[in-house]
Write a protein that holds these residues in place. Structure first.
Motif, mmCIF file in Angstrom:
data_model
loop_
_atom_site.group_PDB
_atom_site.id
_atom_site.type_symbol
_atom_site.label_atom_id
_atom_site.label_comp_id
_atom_site.label_asym_id
_atom_site.label_seq_id
_atom_site.Cartn_x
_atom_site.Cartn_y
_atom_site.Cartn_z
ATOM 1 N N ALA A 142 29.238 72.709 11.505
ATOM 2 C CA ALA A 142 29.867 73.981 11.873
ATOM 3 C C ALA A 142 28.971 75.152 11.482
ATOM 4 O O ALA A 142 28.409 75.178 10.386
ATOM 5 C CB ALA A 142 31.224 74.110 11.194
ATOM 6 N N GLN A 143 28.846 76.104 12.385
ATOM 7 C CA GLN A 143 28.036 77.302 12.175
ATOM 8 C C GLN A 143 28.855 78.522 12.589
ATOM 9 O O GLN A 143 29.215 78.658 13.758
ATOM 10 C CB GLN A 143 26.757 77.239 13.019
ATOM 11 N N GLU A 144 29.116 79.417 11.646
ATOM 12 C CA GLU A 144 29.906 80.618 11.927
ATOM 13 C C GLU A 144 29.293 81.466 13.052
ATOM 14 O O GLU A 144 30.010 82.036 13.862
ATOM 15 C CB GLU A 144 30.045 81.484 10.661
ATOM 16 N N TRP A 145 27.972 81.550 13.105
ATOM 17 C CA TRP A 145 27.333 82.399 14.105
ATOM 18 C C TRP A 145 27.594 81.935 15.534
ATOM 19 O O TRP A 145 27.432 82.707 16.469
ATOM 20 C CB TRP A 145 25.832 82.554 13.832
ATOM 21 N N LEU A 146 28.047 80.685 15.713
ATOM 22 C CA LEU A 146 28.384 80.186 17.046
ATOM 23 C C LEU A 146 29.815 80.533 17.453
ATOM 24 O O LEU A 146 30.228 80.253 18.575
ATOM 25 C CB LEU A 146 28.163 78.675 17.121
ATOM 26 N N GLU A 147 30.564 81.136 16.560
ATOM 27 C CA GLU A 147 31.911 81.612 16.888
ATOM 28 C C GLU A 147 31.880 83.092 17.230
ATOM 29 O O GLU A 147 32.496 83.538 18.189
ATOM 30 C CB GLU A 147 32.863 81.384 15.712
ATOM 31 N N THR A 148 31.152 83.873 16.445
ATOM 32 C CA THR A 148 31.166 85.330 16.594
ATOM 33 C C THR A 148 30.151 85.844 17.609
ATOM 34 O O THR A 148 30.427 86.782 18.333
ATOM 35 C CB THR A 148 30.918 85.992 15.235
ATOM 36 N N CYS A 149 28.965 85.275 17.640
ATOM 37 C CA CYS A 149 27.904 85.584 18.603
ATOM 38 C C CYS A 149 27.556 87.058 18.664
ATOM 39 O O CYS A 149 27.048 87.597 17.723
ATOM 40 C CB CYS A 149 28.231 85.017 19.968
ATOM 41 N N GLY A 150 27.850 87.723 19.783
ATOM 42 C CA GLY A 150 27.518 89.131 19.932
ATOM 43 C C GLY A 150 26.037 89.355 20.213
ATOM 44 O O GLY A 150 25.355 88.492 20.770
ATOM 45 N N PRO A 151 25.535 90.521 19.808
ATOM 46 C CA PRO A 151 24.176 90.923 20.174
ATOM 47 C C PRO A 151 23.060 90.166 19.450
ATOM 48 O O PRO A 151 21.893 90.415 19.712
ATOM 49 C CB PRO A 151 24.141 92.417 19.831
ATOM 50 N N THR A 152 23.408 89.236 18.565
ATOM 51 C CA THR A 152 22.369 88.520 17.812
ATOM 52 C C THR A 152 22.228 87.050 18.211
ATOM 53 O O THR A 152 21.396 86.352 17.650
ATOM 54 C CB THR A 152 22.659 88.581 16.300
ATOM 55 N N ILE A 153 22.995 86.580 19.176
ATOM 56 C CA ILE A 153 23.007 85.145 19.489
ATOM 57 C C ILE A 153 21.623 84.623 19.874
ATOM 58 O O ILE A 153 21.195 83.564 19.417
ATOM 59 C CB ILE A 153 24.064 84.790 20.581
ATOM 60 N N ARG A 154 20.883 85.375 20.669
ATOM 61 C CA ARG A 154 19.542 84.936 21.073
ATOM 62 C C ARG A 154 18.637 84.787 19.849
ATOM 63 O O ARG A 154 17.958 83.775 19.687
ATOM 64 C CB ARG A 154 18.945 85.935 22.067
#
Length: 180
Positions: free
Chosen positions: A99-111
């Motif tokens: 599980a990775q939190e950044w894969l839930e919130t995403c937004g302008p930093t996903i790339r």
């Protein structure tokens, strides 16, 4: 400007060989949308209402078989921590994702997050959400991309220098037409 990345089911044999070669080199990141949600379907659920349906589990397994055809020896599996993404990942490959939190919130930093988390020589399968895929597509030059369908994957290549290039989209039925 293209509306969406190329549909990989319909690209040339040479284009397919090129991205499959990138997979074999451990240079691909696949952003996969979770499969059918319980709370938006009348199909039988596989547990809590925030999970996936039985139909979704079958679709996830089908997508997983496509990845298995490519080979999973050099592959890391990550997921948003939400139930529907964790279940999708499990039914895709038969084991739990990290599980990775950044894969839930995403937004302008996903790339940038994708590039930062990419291990050289290892493919990454990231099970996430349509909103995250839309965020990624906007950041990579597809401001009006068609919404990702359940189980679809956006494939990208990140080379040894950290340069990212969008390869295209593989919708769930496209995996059935893949020739290695």
């Amino acid at each position: 400007m293209q509306r969406s990345p190329a549909n990989l089911r319909y690209v040339s044999a040479s284009a397919t060989r090129e991205w499959v070669s990138a997979w074999q080199a451990g240079e691909v990141v696949a952003l996969v949308r979770h499969t059918e949600r319980c709370d938006r379907s009348t199909n039988t659920c596989l547990g809590p209402a925030d999970g996936i349906t039985q139909v979704g589990s079958v679709a996830a397994a089908s997508v997983g078989r496509g990845f298995e055809l490519l080979g999973l020896e050099k592959t890391e599996l990550f997921s948003s921590p939400l139930t529907r993404t964790m279940q999708t990942a499990h039914y895709m490959l038969g084991h739990d994702a990290v599980a990775q939190e950044w894969l839930e919130t995403c937004g302008p930093t996903i790339r940038d997050e994708m590039v930062a988390h990419k291990t050289p020589g290892q493919n990454m399968i990231l099970v996430t959400h349509s909103g995250c895929i839309a965020d990624f597509e906007r950041q990579t030059g597809y401001p009006r991309a068609v919404a990702a369908e359940y189980g679809s994957a956006v494939l990208t290549r990140i080379d040894a220098q950290g340069q990212l290039k969008v390869i295209g989209i593989m919708n769930p039925e496209g995996w059935q037409h893949m020739n290695k």
